[in-house]
Design a protein around this motif. Structure first.
Motif, PDB file in Angstrom:
ATOM      1  N   PRO A 170       0.794  -1.231   0.000  1.00  0.00           N
ATOM      2  CA  PRO A 170       0.000   0.000   0.000  1.00  0.00           C
ATOM      3  C   PRO A 170       0.828   1.282   0.000  1.00  0.00           C
ATOM      4  O   PRO A 170       0.432   2.267  -0.637  1.00  0.00           O
ATOM      5  N   ASP A 171       1.953   1.312   0.696  1.00  0.00           N
ATOM      6  CA  ASP A 171       2.754   2.538   0.767  1.00  0.00           C
ATOM      7  C   ASP A 171       3.290   2.910  -0.611  1.00  0.00           C
ATOM      8  O   ASP A 171       3.238   4.070  -1.026  1.00  0.00           O
ATOM      9  N   GLY A 172       3.821   1.914  -1.313  1.00  0.00           N
ATOM     10  CA  GLY A 172       4.327   2.178  -2.649  1.00  0.00           C
ATOM     11  C   GLY A 172       3.219   2.518  -3.624  1.00  0.00           C
ATOM     12  O   GLY A 172       3.367   3.390  -4.490  1.00  0.00           O
ATOM     13  N   ARG A 173       2.093   1.816  -3.493  1.00  0.00           N
ATOM     14  CA  ARG A 173       0.978   2.097  -4.410  1.00  0.00           C
ATOM     15  C   ARG A 173       0.510   3.539  -4.276  1.00  0.00           C
ATOM     16  O   ARG A 173       0.312   4.232  -5.274  1.00  0.00           O
ATOM     17  N   ASP A 174       0.331   3.994  -3.035  1.00  0.00           N
ATOM     18  CA  ASP A 174      -0.169   5.356  -2.863  1.00  0.00           C
ATOM     19  C   ASP A 174       0.843   6.394  -3.336  1.00  0.00           C
ATOM     20  O   ASP A 174       0.469   7.479  -3.797  1.00  0.00           O
ATOM     21  N   ARG A 175       2.140   6.069  -3.216  1.00  0.00           N
ATOM     22  CA  ARG A 175       3.162   6.979  -3.737  1.00  0.00           C
ATOM     23  C   ARG A 175       2.994   7.130  -5.248  1.00  0.00           C
ATOM     24  O   ARG A 175       3.070   8.242  -5.784  1.00  0.00           O
ATOM     25  N   HIS A 176       2.745   6.003  -5.933  1.00  0.00           N
ATOM     26  CA  HIS A 176       2.562   6.056  -7.387  1.00  0.00           C
ATOM     27  C   HIS A 176       1.204   6.638  -7.755  1.00  0.00           C
ATOM     28  O   HIS A 176       1.083   7.403  -8.720  1.00  0.00           O
ATOM     29  N   THR A 177       0.174   6.285  -7.011  1.00  0.00           N
ATOM     30  CA  THR A 177      -1.175   6.792  -7.305  1.00  0.00           C
ATOM     31  C   THR A 177      -1.206   8.312  -7.259  1.00  0.00           C
ATOM     32  O   THR A 177      -1.778   8.966  -8.138  1.00  0.00           O
ATOM     33  N   GLN A 178      -0.568   8.870  -6.224  1.00  0.00           N
ATOM     34  CA  GLN A 178      -0.514  10.326  -6.101  1.00  0.00           C
ATOM     35  C   GLN A 178       0.182  10.939  -7.317  1.00  0.00           C
ATOM     36  O   GLN A 178      -0.259  11.950  -7.868  1.00  0.00           O
ATOM     37  N   TRP A 179       1.262  10.300  -7.760  1.00  0.00           N
ATOM     38  CA  TRP A 179       2.017  10.818  -8.903  1.00  0.00           C
ATOM     39  C   TRP A 179       1.167  10.775 -10.182  1.00  0.00           C
ATOM     40  O   TRP A 179       1.057  11.773 -10.905  1.00  0.00           O
TER      41      TRP A 179
END
Length: 842
Positions: free
Chosen positions: A176-185
């Motif tokens: 989830p941490d990595g996903r949200d980093r990419h989702t925000q981008w």
């Protein structure tokens, strides 16, 4: 013809997706649907594929489905470093969910080697659909929402049959941490008029990108090593359920198509995984995937790439638990739409392929559940009857002088449900147990392989990661089974002293205790020579690096000092000894100048574009999680204005460091020369040598005039070049344990991990080669004869080079690899804590 059809599909999706419903595009043929069940669009406010969905919304939607439907439930199995929930969504027929615990016990009877159940058809097959372990490979988590909706809402005969015959567990976002980093981008750079140009910011994340977790670790390499909470939670769940089928959904380059197993032939000469798994089962399931993707017109390939040799992937670890783990790789849109050689690839297209494979997996598992059940039963039964070619019945190991490292290794074995026994100070791990193949994974080493090019590491004998002393046993005698490790670090409580305390530097946790005490204002000194002294617990010998805390030299009273020492011991479970005398029985006395005050580290590390985020994350994680010490992370674009005078230590991991110009290079050299320490790792060390910051050399292969260029087949180029790469192998070095970088080690022979092509020539200064590869250094993993003979054997692993009053420490190998190399972390920590006291003799 199929290629033309694919181009048309790409373009048509791009043009018309917004004018059709998700039901038409994604879920054709899966209805009718229960209108009382909200669609993803009704919950999110947009169709799947129109935007990237945040993890909290994914969890929120699945939670709502579980609240509304009697087909579903949801549980939290852990939390990430950033405190996001890790959830498992369960879906099955209503009657199955009501009797889930009974089904679980029936299922586990096939895993239990003491039972002989034959009712293979009567028990629902256990399927675990895992999505989005790499955060910037987002299509699968969106597919997870559609899969969950369809299974909960569809009233089709097909779906009802799946629910009756399977319990399906959906892990929508493993990272989830990595996903949200990419989702925000992706969302912040998304235009209303979508931009497909590859160079657009939407398709090019900034460092460290979303692939990794909070500490920039690749969680798809962590199933075996179990360093992070995401993996620990997943492993706990895995060993509670032992699913029959596990999926591992990924993305790859935009110009690729779709990949599913079988992979390229397994690289091991004698695989520990049954042949039936990677041949029969993979081929059985492949027919379902090919049929489903053919129907869509999607191009795909198999067998040419990837490998399941490393047991720490999501697509390999479940294979060692009697299940079938399956890898999928989808060409990525890396945003919402992107140009490819075949036209435009859209986010919805990538999602639909992943959704299609999800249901093909369910179909294959349900239609072959008897086969899968019998296979898993035979897998575990063979574990207690199988004999290994070595003839060993098990392994014996011990860890001397370091109870916290001992505890960490035993905890690690127990995490994987490996049975461990203890008698005296020796541990025994028998091979005759359900986790037979995991025991092989932990202890066996290899030097013979079918393949020479590996997708990842070719060595993972974890006993070497922890630097434990172990050997194979022909005959196994068990002691008491170890069920808990709480008593391993049962140190005697420290007794108050008015004179001095001594901390044993051999212990893995002592650097953390040192920093804690330094941060409280206490002064400690390191022993540069060993000694034996009378303590309140009797006569005790202390190794190089042992820490002296003299009570009279502190700026606080004896009672306050004692309280802090007590707290340090309790917090880090380390051995601490009190003494009332400075007179040693042998060796140096406590007033000797060979005790040198340890300067409190004030560390920084360069990060950002051009820097290896994995290695940087490993340093950050080690210091933050285990040493409880902050490190300033300086982005490369800020290095020019950074005031280095605030720090006494700078870390440079592998990187290009192209942003450091001649002015900044001189700034760095001047800072080192003032008495500070530069620590370099792998390609960071090569950079320091290339830029003449360290006056050392790289190993070069001697040229032979007789050598001629041999003509080779073009098609074999990647294979020939790839075999020379050291992708991940274990070697033995000879360590100078009298050097400050070797403090805390008793044995000069030490396993190290190499996954790079940096080879340091031994220093011309006879005191500067701290660790050199031994005469026969290879322990485990693939290495070509050329690389071994001409580069590794003649080279050094660790050098120290003087510059003015300071020094550059060069690690050819990575002492912190994947957060799991407990055996070499001390080398790095010595550089950090004792670097300021290293004087390079000239």
């Amino acid at each position: 013809m199929k290629t033309i059809r694919l181009i048309v599909i790409f373009i048509s999706i791009f043009c018309v997706f917004n004018s059709i419903t998700a039901q038409d595009y994604y879920l054709k043929g899966k209805g009718p649907f229960n209108e009382k069940i909200p669609t993803p669009k009704e919950y999110l406010g947009y169709e799947i594929g129109e935007h990237h969905t945040r993890h909290d919304l994914i969890v929120g939607y699945l939670t709502q489905l579980a609240e509304i439907s009697d087909r579903a439930s949801i549980e939290v199995y852990g939390k990430t470093h950033e405190h996001r929930k890790l959830v498992m969504f369960s879906v099955s027929a209503t009657e199955n969910l009501k009797n889930l615990e009974q089904i679980k016990q029936q299922h586990l009877s096939f895993v239990n080697t003491n039972e002989d159940a034959k009712n293979y058809e009567d028990v629902p097959v256990i399927i675990q659909l895992g999505y989005n372990v790499h955060g910037n490979e987002p299509s699968s988590a969106e597919a997870a929402l559609l899969t969950a909706y369809t299974l909960v809402a569809s009233n089709s005969a097909e779906v009802k049959n799946y629910l009756k015959n399977a319990v399906i567990f959906i892990d929508p976002t493993i990272n989830p941490d990595g996903r949200d980093r990419h989702t925000q981008w992706a969302n912040q750079y998304q235009s209303k008029n979508l931009v497909s140009d590859n160079i657009d910011a939407e398709h090019n994340e900034a460092w460290p990108r979303g692939r990794t977790n909070h500490y920039w670790f690749d969680l798809n390499r962590d199933w075996l090593l179990a360093v992070h909470p995401e993996s620990k939670g997943k492993l706990k769940w895995m060993h509670e359920w032992y699913p029959n089928v596990v999926t591992d959904f990924h993305e790859m380059g935009t110009n690729s198509h779709y990949f599913f197993e079988p992979m390229k032939p397994i690289g091991s000469w004698d695989p520990i995984m049954p042949k039936e798994n990677y041949e029969d089962l993979n081929n059985m399931f492949a027919k379902y995937y090919s049929k489903s993707l053919d129907d869509l017109g999607s191009l795909y390939y198999t067998k040419e790439s990837f490998d399941g040799t490393y047991p720490g992937y999501g697509s390999s670890y479940p294979d060692l638990q009697g299940g079938l783990a399956i890898l999928f790789e989808q060409a990525s849109s890396r945003g919402h739409v992107q140009d490819t050689d075949y036209g435009k690839i859209t986010f919805p297209f990538t999602i639909r392929n992943q959704l299609t494979s999800s249901f093909a997996t369910i179909k294959a598992a349900v239609e072959n559940k008897s086969y899968l059940r019998k296979y898993q039963q035979d897998f575990f039964k063979s574990a207690v009857t199988k004999k290994v070619k070595s003839g060993f019945g098990g392994y014996e190991f011990s860890v001397e002088n370091d109870k916290n490292r001992e505890k960490a290794f035993v905890d690690f074995l127990l995490t994987h449900k490996i049975k461990v026994y203890k008698k005296g100070n020796k541990y025994t791990v028998p091979l005759k147990q359900p986790q037979h193949r995991m025991v092989q994974t932990m202890f066996e080493t290899y030097n013979k392989y079918r393949d020479s090019v590996f997708y990842d590491a070719s060595a993972w004998s974890v006993a070497n990661f922890y630097n434990v002393d172990y050997k194979g046993l022909k005959s196994v005698k068990l002691g008491d089974e170890v069920l808990s490790t709480a008593s391993i670090t049962n140190n005697k409580p420290v007794v108050k002293s008015n004179y001095a305390y001594i901390l044993d530097w051999d212990d893995y946790n002592t650097p953390a205790a040192l920093y804690y005490l330094q941060n409280k204002g206490l002064k400690l000194a390191s022993a540069f020579k060993p000694f034996t002294i009378k303590t309140v617990n009797g006569e005790k010998s202390f190794n190089y690096g042992s820490l002296l805390l003299p009570v009279s030299k502190q700026k606080m009273n004896a009672e306050k000092v004692f309280q802090l020492v007590q707290l340090a011991q309790e917090k880090f479970n380390i051995p601490v000894f009190s003494t009332e005398t400075g007179f040693s029985i042998s060796g140096i006395d406590l007033g000797s100048n060979n005790f040198r005050v340890v300067e409190k580290p004030k560390a920084a590390m360069l990060i950002g574009e051009g820097v290896n985020s994995y290695e940087a994350g490993e340093v950050w994680h080690l210091l933050d999680s285990r040493i409880h010490m902050p490190i300033t992370k300086i982005r490369m674009q800020n290095f020019r204005r950074a005031n280095l005078e605030k720090y006494n230590t700078l870390v440079m991991v592998s990187g290009s460091y192209s942003q450091i110009d001649s002015v900044q290079k001189q700034k760095l050299k001047n800072w080192i020369a003032k008495g500070n320490t530069l620590i370099t790792i792998a390609n960071g060390a090569k950079w320091a040598i290339d830029k003449k910051i360290a006056k050392e050399q790289l190993t070069k292969k001697s040229k032979n005039k007789k050598d001629s260029i041999k003509r080779l087949s073009y098609v074999d180029a990647s294979e020939h070049l790839g075999r020379e790469r050291v992708g991940g192998a274990i070697f033995q070095v000879d360590l100078d344990v009298t050097h400050p970088l070797g403090f805390g080690y008793r044995n000069s022979k030490l396993p190290v991990y190499k996954n790079n092509m940096v080879f340091l020539a031994p220093s011309k200064n006879p005191y500067s080669t701290v660790a050199k590869y031994t005469e026969n250094p290879h322990i485990d993993g693939f290495v070509s004869k050329n690389s071994l003979e001409h580069f590794i054997k003649p080279s050094a692993s660790v050098l120290v080079n003087g510059l003015g009053a300071g020094r550059v420490i060069l690690f050819a190998d990575n002492p912190n690899f994947r957060g799991a190399w407990y055996g070499t972390n001390k080398l790095f920590l010595n550089a950090l804590f004792l670097g300021s006291e290293i004087r390079v003799p000239r």
